[in-house]
Design a protein around this motif. Structure first.
Motif, mmCIF file in Angstrom:
data_model
loop_
_atom_site.group_PDB
_atom_site.id
_atom_site.type_symbol
_atom_site.label_atom_id
_atom_site.label_comp_id
_atom_site.label_asym_id
_atom_site.label_seq_id
_atom_site.Cartn_x
_atom_site.Cartn_y
_atom_site.Cartn_z
ATOM 1 N N ASN A 148 0.825 -1.212 0.000
ATOM 2 C CA ASN A 148 0.000 0.000 0.000
ATOM 3 C C ASN A 148 0.858 1.260 0.000
ATOM 4 N N VAL A 149 2.032 1.211 0.645
ATOM 5 C CA VAL A 149 2.941 2.361 0.650
ATOM 6 C C VAL A 149 3.524 2.578 -0.747
ATOM 7 N N ILE A 150 3.855 1.483 -1.426
ATOM 8 C CA ILE A 150 4.389 1.573 -2.793
ATOM 9 C C ILE A 150 3.355 2.189 -3.724
ATOM 10 N N LYS A 151 2.116 1.737 -3.634
ATOM 11 C CA LYS A 151 1.059 2.255 -4.505
ATOM 12 C C LYS A 151 0.790 3.731 -4.233
ATOM 13 N N ASP A 152 0.812 4.130 -2.974
ATOM 14 C CA ASP A 152 0.634 5.542 -2.638
ATOM 15 C C ASP A 152 1.821 6.374 -3.119
ATOM 16 N N ALA A 153 3.016 5.786 -3.070
ATOM 17 C CA ALA A 153 4.208 6.497 -3.531
ATOM 18 C C ALA A 153 4.102 6.832 -5.017
ATOM 19 N N PHE A 154 3.578 5.917 -5.822
ATOM 20 C CA PHE A 154 3.362 6.191 -7.241
ATOM 21 C C PHE A 154 2.466 7.422 -7.424
ATOM 22 N N LYS A 155 1.374 7.473 -6.686
ATOM 23 C CA LYS A 155 0.416 8.574 -6.830
ATOM 24 C C LYS A 155 1.035 9.906 -6.395
ATOM 25 N N LYS A 156 1.709 9.897 -5.247
ATOM 26 C CA LYS A 156 2.327 11.132 -4.758
ATOM 27 C C LYS A 156 3.393 11.618 -5.729
ATOM 28 N N ALA A 157 4.202 10.686 -6.234
ATOM 29 C CA ALA A 157 5.280 11.050 -7.134
ATOM 30 C C ALA A 157 4.750 11.592 -8.455
ATOM 31 N N ALA A 158 3.694 10.982 -8.981
ATOM 32 C CA ALA A 158 3.114 11.434 -10.246
ATOM 33 C C ALA A 158 2.570 12.855 -10.124
ATOM 34 N N LYS A 159 1.901 13.148 -9.041
ATOM 35 C CA LYS A 159 1.347 14.493 -8.830
ATOM 36 C C LYS A 159 2.462 15.525 -8.664
ATOM 37 N N PHE A 160 3.479 15.191 -7.879
ATOM 38 C CA PHE A 160 4.579 16.136 -7.633
ATOM 39 C C PHE A 160 5.337 16.406 -8.933
ATOM 40 N N SER A 161 5.583 15.366 -9.714
ATOM 41 C CA SER A 161 6.299 15.528 -10.975
ATOM 42 C C SER A 161 5.492 16.362 -11.962
ATOM 43 N N ALA A 162 4.182 16.117 -12.032
ATOM 44 C CA ALA A 162 3.327 16.882 -12.940
ATOM 45 C C ALA A 162 3.354 18.366 -12.589
ATOM 46 N N ASN A 163 3.262 18.676 -11.317
ATOM 47 C CA ASN A 163 3.298 20.077 -10.888
ATOM 48 C C ASN A 163 4.645 20.722 -11.205
ATOM 49 N N ASN A 164 5.699 19.913 -11.140
ATOM 50 C CA ASN A 164 7.034 20.461 -11.407
ATOM 51 C C ASN A 164 7.197 20.853 -12.870
ATOM 52 N N CYS A 165 6.416 20.268 -13.753
ATOM 53 C CA CYS A 165 6.493 20.568 -15.187
ATOM 54 C C CYS A 165 5.793 21.878 -15.551
ATOM 55 N N LEU A 166 5.225 22.566 -14.561
ATOM 56 C CA LEU A 166 4.473 23.790 -14.825
ATOM 57 C C LEU A 166 5.306 25.053 -14.603
ATOM 58 N N ARG A 167 6.633 24.882 -14.490
ATOM 59 C CA ARG A 167 7.514 26.041 -14.346
ATOM 60 C C ARG A 167 8.766 25.802 -15.171
ATOM 61 N N GLU A 168 9.548 26.855 -15.351
ATOM 62 C CA GLU A 168 10.747 26.757 -16.167
ATOM 63 C C GLU A 168 11.926 26.241 -15.343
ATOM 64 N N GLY A 169 12.799 25.483 -16.007
ATOM 65 C CA GLY A 169 13.967 24.931 -15.337
ATOM 66 C C GLY A 169 13.599 23.781 -14.420
ATOM 67 N N ALA A 170 14.631 23.201 -13.794
ATOM 68 C CA ALA A 170 14.383 22.091 -12.880
ATOM 69 C C ALA A 170 13.592 22.536 -11.659
ATOM 70 N N PHE A 171 13.889 23.757 -11.169
ATOM 71 C CA PHE A 171 13.140 24.293 -10.025
ATOM 72 C C PHE A 171 13.145 25.820 -10.014
ATOM 73 N N GLY A 172 13.199 26.415 -11.203
ATOM 74 C CA GLY A 172 13.178 27.869 -11.280
ATOM 75 C C GLY A 172 14.551 28.495 -11.050
ATOM 76 N N PHE A 173 14.557 29.719 -10.529
ATOM 77 C CA PHE A 173 15.779 30.472 -10.241
ATOM 78 C C PHE A 173 16.601 30.733 -11.522
ATOM 79 N N GLY A 174 15.896 31.212 -12.540
ATOM 80 C CA GLY A 174 16.591 31.523 -13.787
ATOM 81 C C GLY A 174 17.430 32.777 -13.686
ATOM 82 N N GLY A 175 18.494 32.805 -14.471
ATOM 83 C CA GLY A 175 19.375 33.967 -14.552
ATOM 84 C C GLY A 175 19.970 34.055 -15.945
ATOM 85 N N LYS A 176 20.280 35.270 -16.400
ATOM 86 C CA LYS A 176 20.841 35.464 -17.725
ATOM 87 C C LYS A 176 22.277 34.910 -17.811
#
Length: 284
Positions: A254-282
């Motif tokens: 059950n922990v493994i199955k929940d981990a898939f769901k949590k990871a999928a949601k976190f990864s999807a949200n991460n794709c909604l910004r630029e760069g790996a985690f933001g903090f862009g600079g010229k």
């Protein structure tokens, strides 16, 4: 509970915008763990240029512990990137710069520091293979990312790494499921405890040495897919840690199955910004 990313640091330089963003597998892990509410650190070698200053500034603002990092004279790592319909395409890189040309050798001071963490995460681009045996003597769990590069999936390399880690991570986009399962079985046979392969939009596969578990992705219209895999595996690992994962303790289904769901949601949200985690600079 604290975790640490050990290894490379780079910037991703986007040629189409002239912007650079901090990244690297070990750095991304530390940042994503922090975003998930876990105190985290990065341990590695920084160069002495403006790129290193940019990475350190971002990590300091995010309250990532850098206290045991070292600075060496040399060029920082960079990857040249283009973005095509939201998907990042690597063009070239300088092989990690000084962080992998002269990687950190773990002495007594560093090992004492690492002993305070529940999980140490590293990967194939860190050039840290010689240090893994030292880590295996600590109480901390060790995860290792083999990425999607064919040389790092070969048996000789797997034999060098797998006996000294607890969790093996692979990117296997486009590969047949049967061959992926064969790879995961092989790394378990070589000494690691758990193995996970991500398959892009086809989902992911986890193997605990007895049973295979499959997860699906959460699809979004991406701004940028940089860090999608790193954010997925970080969230997966953190969920296991938060639910009792320790050496010689089997993770329940059950922990493994929940981990898939949590990871999928976190990864999807991460794709909604630029760069790996933001903090862009010229950059020039």
């Amino acid at each position: 509970m604290k975790v640490v990313g050990f290894g490379d640091n780079v910037v991703d330089q986007y040629q189409h915008t002239g912007m650079m963003y901090p990244g690297g597998n070990a750095v991304n892990f530390a940042v994503y763990a922090k975003q998930l509410g876990i105190p985290s650190a990065y341990l590695g070698v920084f160069g002495n240029d403006v790129i290193a200053d940019h990475i350190k500034d971002a990590l300091t603002k995010l309250e990532i512990d850098l206290s045991n990092c070292i600075v060496k004279q040399g060029e920082s790592g960079f990857c040249l990137v283009n973005l095509v319909e939201g998907d990042r395409v690597f063009v070239d890189w300088n092989e990690g710069g000084i962080s992998t040309k002269e990687p950190m050798i773990l002495g007594e001071t560093e090992l004492n520091y690492l002993s305070q963490f529940a999980l140490i995460h590293s990967g194939c681009f860190a050039k840290a293979e010689t240090e893994l045996k030292k880590l295996s003597h600590l109480e901390a769990l060790v995860s290792f990312d083999f990425a999607d590069e064919e040389p790092f999936h070969q048996e000789d390399y797997l034999k060098e790494v797998c006996p000294h880690i607890d969790f093996a991570l692979f990117s296997c986009t486009g590969q047949p499921l049967d061959s992926i399962k064969t790879l995961l079985q092989k790394v378990i046979d070589l000494g690691t405890t758990y193995a996970l392969a991500t398959m892009g939009t086809d989902g992911s596969v986890f193997f605990d040495g007895q049973d295979f578990y499959e997860g699906v992705v959460e699809l979004v219209e991406p701004v940028d897919t940089m860090g999608a895999g790193d954010s997925f595996v970080t969230a997966f690992l953190i969920h296991l840690l938060q639910n009792g994962w320790k050496k010689h303790v089997k993770v329940p289904p059950n922990v493994i199955k929940d981990a898939f769901k949590k990871a999928a949601k976190f990864s999807a949200n991460n794709c909604l910004r630029e760069g790996a985690f933001g903090f862009g600079g010229k950059f020039e």
